[in-house]
Design a protein around this motif. Structure first.
Motif, PDB file in Angstrom:
ATOM      1  N   VAL A 145       0.873  -1.178   0.000  1.00  0.00           N
ATOM      2  CA  VAL A 145       0.000   0.000   0.000  1.00  0.00           C
ATOM      3  C   VAL A 145       0.901   1.216   0.000  1.00  0.00           C
ATOM      4  CG1 VAL A 145      -1.665   1.349   1.318  1.00  0.00           C
ATOM      5  CG2 VAL A 145      -1.894  -1.125   1.218  1.00  0.00           C
ATOM      6  N   ILE A 146       0.642   2.163  -0.889  1.00  0.00           N
ATOM      7  CA  ILE A 146       1.452   3.377  -0.962  1.00  0.00           C
ATOM      8  C   ILE A 146       0.725   4.496  -0.224  1.00  0.00           C
ATOM      9  CG2 ILE A 146       2.489   5.093  -2.492  1.00  0.00           C
ATOM     10  CD1 ILE A 146       2.734   2.925  -4.616  1.00  0.00           C
ATOM     11  N   PHE A 147       1.456   5.179   0.667  1.00  0.00           N
ATOM     12  CA  PHE A 147       0.858   6.308   1.375  1.00  0.00           C
ATOM     13  C   PHE A 147       1.713   7.553   1.192  1.00  0.00           C
ATOM     14  CE2 PHE A 147       3.960   4.805   4.458  1.00  0.00           C
ATOM     15  CZ  PHE A 147       4.389   5.951   5.114  1.00  0.00           C
ATOM     16  N   GLY A 148       1.124   8.691   1.498  1.00  0.00           N
ATOM     17  CA  GLY A 148       1.815   9.970   1.381  1.00  0.00           C
ATOM     18  C   GLY A 148       0.789  11.063   1.203  1.00  0.00           C
ATOM     19  N   ALA A 149       1.261  12.270   0.967  1.00  0.00           N
ATOM     20  CA  ALA A 149       0.353  13.400   0.786  1.00  0.00           C
ATOM     21  C   ALA A 149      -0.624  13.110  -0.351  1.00  0.00           C
ATOM     22  CB  ALA A 149       1.142  14.668   0.491  1.00  0.00           C
ATOM     23  N   ASN A 150      -1.910  13.281  -0.083  1.00  0.00           N
ATOM     24  CA  ASN A 150      -2.985  13.115  -1.066  1.00  0.00           C
ATOM     25  C   ASN A 150      -3.201  11.668  -1.501  1.00  0.00           C
ATOM     26  OD1 ASN A 150      -3.431  15.986  -1.228  1.00  0.00           O
ATOM     27  ND2 ASN A 150      -1.574  16.111  -2.482  1.00  0.00           N
ATOM     28  N   ASP A 151      -2.746  10.693  -0.702  1.00  0.00           N
ATOM     29  CA  ASP A 151      -3.051   9.312  -1.050  1.00  0.00           C
ATOM     30  C   ASP A 151      -4.524   9.034  -0.782  1.00  0.00           C
ATOM     31  OD1 ASP A 151      -3.430   7.072   1.276  1.00  0.00           O
ATOM     32  OD2 ASP A 151      -2.418   8.840   2.056  1.00  0.00           O
ATOM     33  N   ILE A 152      -4.989   7.877  -1.245  1.00  0.00           N
ATOM     34  CA  ILE A 152      -6.404   7.536  -1.108  1.00  0.00           C
ATOM     35  C   ILE A 152      -6.673   6.783   0.197  1.00  0.00           C
ATOM     36  CG2 ILE A 152      -8.322   6.229  -2.076  1.00  0.00           C
ATOM     37  CD1 ILE A 152      -7.772   8.597  -3.775  1.00  0.00           C
ATOM     38  N   ASN A 286      -1.950  17.869  10.962  1.00  0.00           N
ATOM     39  CA  ASN A 286      -2.916  18.940  10.686  1.00  0.00           C
ATOM     40  C   ASN A 286      -3.574  18.831   9.317  1.00  0.00           C
ATOM     41  OD1 ASN A 286      -2.506  20.251  13.187  1.00  0.00           O
ATOM     42  ND2 ASN A 286      -0.651  21.240  12.395  1.00  0.00           N
ATOM     43  N   THR A 287      -3.071  17.929   8.480  1.00  0.00           N
ATOM     44  CA  THR A 287      -3.610  17.845   7.119  1.00  0.00           C
ATOM     45  C   THR A 287      -4.212  16.488   6.783  1.00  0.00           C
ATOM     46  OG1 THR A 287      -1.405  17.263   6.274  1.00  0.00           O
ATOM     47  CG2 THR A 287      -2.036  19.602   6.214  1.00  0.00           C
ATOM     48  N   ILE A 288      -3.682  15.411   7.344  1.00  0.00           N
ATOM     49  CA  ILE A 288      -4.166  14.084   6.965  1.00  0.00           C
ATOM     50  C   ILE A 288      -5.629  13.909   7.363  1.00  0.00           C
ATOM     51  CG2 ILE A 288      -3.296  13.038   9.107  1.00  0.00           C
ATOM     52  CD1 ILE A 288      -2.888  10.453   7.494  1.00  0.00           C
ATOM     53  N   GLY A 289      -6.420  13.488   6.408  1.00  0.00           N
ATOM     54  CA  GLY A 289      -7.825  13.222   6.660  1.00  0.00           C
ATOM     55  C   GLY A 289      -8.707  14.442   6.774  1.00  0.00           C
ATOM     56  N   ARG A 290      -8.183  15.613   6.512  1.00  0.00           N
ATOM     57  CA  ARG A 290      -9.003  16.827   6.594  1.00  0.00           C
ATOM     58  C   ARG A 290     -10.014  16.886   5.453  1.00  0.00           C
ATOM     59  NH1 ARG A 290      -9.153  19.040  11.570  1.00  0.00           N
ATOM     60  NH2 ARG A 290      -7.041  19.300  12.421  1.00  0.00           N
ATOM     61  N   HIS A 291      -9.630  16.320   4.317  1.00  0.00           N
ATOM     62  CA  HIS A 291     -10.514  16.330   3.154  1.00  0.00           C
ATOM     63  C   HIS A 291     -10.594  14.933   2.570  1.00  0.00           C
ATOM     64  CE1 HIS A 291     -10.507  20.716   3.243  1.00  0.00           C
ATOM     65  NE2 HIS A 291      -9.193  20.659   3.345  1.00  0.00           N
ATOM     66  N   TYR A 292     -11.729  14.612   2.011  1.00  0.00           N
ATOM     67  CA  TYR A 292     -11.930  13.322   1.358  1.00  0.00           C
ATOM     68  C   TYR A 292     -11.105  13.273   0.065  1.00  0.00           C
ATOM     69  CZ  TYR A 292     -14.305   9.486  -1.039  1.00  0.00           C
ATOM     70  OH  TYR A 292     -14.582   8.316  -1.705  1.00  0.00           O
ATOM     71  N   ALA A 293     -10.468  12.135  -0.191  1.00  0.00           N
ATOM     72  CA  ALA A 293      -9.677  11.957  -1.415  1.00  0.00           C
ATOM     73  C   ALA A 293     -10.471  11.093  -2.387  1.00  0.00           C
ATOM     74  CB  ALA A 293      -8.338  11.307  -1.096  1.00  0.00           C
ATOM     75  N   SER A 294     -10.799  11.641  -3.545  1.00  0.00           N
ATOM     76  CA  SER A 294     -11.656  10.961  -4.512  1.00  0.00           C
ATOM     77  C   SER A 294     -10.845  10.327  -5.638  1.00  0.00           C
ATOM     78  CB  SER A 294     -12.659  11.955  -5.113  1.00  0.00           C
ATOM     79  OG  SER A 294     -13.356  11.374  -6.198  1.00  0.00           O
ATOM     80  N   GLU A 295     -11.038   9.029  -5.825  1.00  0.00           N
ATOM     81  CA  GLU A 295     -10.383   8.323  -6.930  1.00  0.00           C
ATOM     82  C   GLU A 295     -10.890   8.813  -8.280  1.00  0.00           C
ATOM     83  OE1 GLU A 295      -8.052   5.478  -8.954  1.00  0.00           O
ATOM     84  OE2 GLU A 295      -8.043   5.920  -6.805  1.00  0.00           O
ATOM     85  N   LEU A 296     -12.194   8.960  -8.430  1.00  0.00           N
ATOM     86  CA  LEU A 296     -12.760   9.340  -9.724  1.00  0.00           C
ATOM     87  C   LEU A 296     -12.427  10.787 -10.073  1.00  0.00           C
ATOM     88  CD1 LEU A 296     -16.245   7.560  -9.648  1.00  0.00           C
ATOM     89  CD2 LEU A 296     -14.126   6.836 -10.759  1.00  0.00           C
ATOM     90  N   ALA A 297     -12.394  11.654  -9.078  1.00  0.00           N
ATOM     91  CA  ALA A 297     -12.015  13.047  -9.350  1.00  0.00           C
ATOM     92  C   ALA A 297     -10.580  13.119  -9.842  1.00  0.00           C
ATOM     93  CB  ALA A 297     -12.185  13.893  -8.099  1.00  0.00           C
ATOM     94  N   ARG A 298      -9.744  12.271  -9.313  1.00  0.00           N
ATOM     95  CA  ARG A 298      -8.334  12.243  -9.724  1.00  0.00           C
ATOM     96  C   ARG A 298      -8.197  11.814 -11.171  1.00  0.00           C
ATOM     97  NH1 ARG A 298      -4.313   9.216  -5.679  1.00  0.00           N
ATOM     98  NH2 ARG A 298      -4.877  11.044  -4.453  1.00  0.00           N
ATOM     99  N   ARG A 299      -9.132  11.003 -11.649  1.00  0.00           N
ATOM    100  CA  ARG A 299      -9.059  10.475 -13.008  1.00  0.00           C
ATOM    101  C   ARG A 299      -9.721  11.381 -14.047  1.00  0.00           C
ATOM    102  NH1 ARG A 299      -7.573   5.493 -14.324  1.00  0.00           N
ATOM    103  NH2 ARG A 299      -6.777   4.170 -12.660  1.00  0.00           N
ATOM    104  N   GLN A 300     -10.369  12.439 -13.609  1.00  0.00           N
ATOM    105  CA  GLN A 300     -11.050  13.311 -14.573  1.00  0.00           C
ATOM    106  C   GLN A 300     -10.037  13.983 -15.470  1.00  0.00           C
ATOM    107  OE1 GLN A 300     -13.404  16.051 -12.328  1.00  0.00           O
ATOM    108  NE2 GLN A 300     -15.044  14.594 -11.937  1.00  0.00           N
ATOM    109  N   LYS A 301     -10.401  14.090 -16.744  1.00  0.00           N
ATOM    110  CA  LYS A 301      -9.557  14.820 -17.686  1.00  0.00           C
ATOM    111  C   LYS A 301      -9.818  16.302 -17.540  1.00  0.00           C
ATOM    112  CE  LYS A 301      -9.530  11.057 -21.048  1.00  0.00           C
ATOM    113  NZ  LYS A 301      -9.794  10.654 -22.449  1.00  0.00           N
ATOM    114  N   LYS A 302      -8.750  17.079 -17.440  1.00  0.00           N
ATOM    115  CA  LYS A 302      -8.895  18.534 -17.244  1.00  0.00           C
ATOM    116  C   LYS A 302      -8.231  19.287 -18.365  1.00  0.00           C
ATOM    117  CE  LYS A 302      -8.954  17.939 -12.234  1.00  0.00           C
ATOM    118  NZ  LYS A 302      -8.368  18.325 -10.944  1.00  0.00           N
TER     119      LYS A 302
END
Length: 302
Positions: A145-152, A286-302
């Protein structure tokens, strides 16, 4: 060297690309997701990851010595499936071989098996076999399992603990998880460009937790007094679907629950990473878990 990497604006690829650029390698990324103001875009050649056009992929990869592949999908979705991911990866590897790429560094998963009851793990095993039989030199990295800033996963566990007074786990909670930090994994992948022999390596961190122990550890570090109790799989999955629906995402799948309980998110191999999850949580309290991390949002084309 001239090195190609899939998804250099994504979670794993971004960290690997940054290390390669810092070592003055010429980096080309194959991607279909380009965020606004992407990091290091001006330092890289950007080409489309178009699986429907193998000739274009081959042309893009021409002159590259190494291909680092981070492409995969986490679950079946209306826009992507495991079967598509398998075929797409084969197209990519074939294009790399025709273009003269001498080594492919492939991101797999710990404990893959063609006999696995879980489609994710079967797919990973099939691609490993295809690469090993392709005739191209390879390094196969199998992260737990990979963890770090902005992981899922770790972020959303912390997010759950921050928001719910009662948090559940499945079964006895004694199945294991052995996470590796994204920077440790990226360094491992970047170092693999210098290898000459074919290699398969489990990529695991220095700490091993039971899943129940992980929940308790994160809760303690975040100073959260939570009731952590066993719940039926059906109830836990129903809650996960509700959370995912509220965020227009897939929070957790039945396969992921099954793989977790089958002890597939760990390894007995020596640690490849040095960064401890517990230390990292304290440093990012102070940052971990403050916001939900979305898999599908990460995959959106921008």
């Amino acid at each position: 060297m001239k090195i190609a990497i899939t998804g250099a604006f994504g979670y794993t690829g971004k960290e690997i690309a940054r290390i390669l650029l810092n070592h003055n390698h010429a980096v080309l990324t194959l991607t279909n997701t380009i965020p606004q103001d992407p990091p290091d875009q001006n330092k890289m050649t950007v080409c489309p990851l178009n699986f429907q056009n193998p000739e274009e992929l081959e042309s893009s990869l021409y002159g590259c010595e190494i291909l680092i592949n981070t492409y995969w999908v986490r679950f079946n979705h209306q826009n992507f499936t495991f079967d598509q991911a398998i075929e797409n990866t084969k197209v990519l590897f074939d294009a790399a071989r025709r273009a003269g790429v001498r080594r492919i560094i492939h991101t797999s998963i710990a404990n893959p098996s063609e006999d696995s009851p879980f489609e994710y793990y079967r797919g990973k095993a099939k691609i490993e076999k295809y690469l090993m039989e392709s005739g191209t030199d390879y390094t196969i990295l199998r992260p737990t399992v990979i963890f770090g800033a902005n992981d899922i996963l770790i972020n959303n566990i912390a997010w759950t603990l921050r928001r719910f007074p009662v948090v559940g786990y499945f079964g006895d909670g004694q199945y294991h998880i052995r996470p590796i930090h994204i920077q440790d994994f990226a360094r491992l992948a970047a170092h693999s460009i210098y290898e000459e022999e074919n290699r398969i390596l489990d990529a695991a961190g220095p700490e091993v937790y039971t899943y129940l122990g992980l929940l308790q550890t994160i809760s303690k570090i975040l100073s959260l007094r939570r009731i952590i109790i066993p719940v039926p799989i059906s109830l836990g999955y129903a809650v996960a679907r509700m959370v995912g629906s509220l965020h227009h995402d897939i929070f957790l799948t039945k396969e992921e629950i099954g793989a977790l309980m089958a002890d597939l998110l760990t390894s007995d191999a020596p640690a490849c990473g040095q960064i401890h999850l517990s230390d990292w949580i304290r440093e990012n309290i102070n940052t971990i878990g403050r916001h939900y991390a979305s898999e599908l949002a990460r995959r959106q084309k921008k």
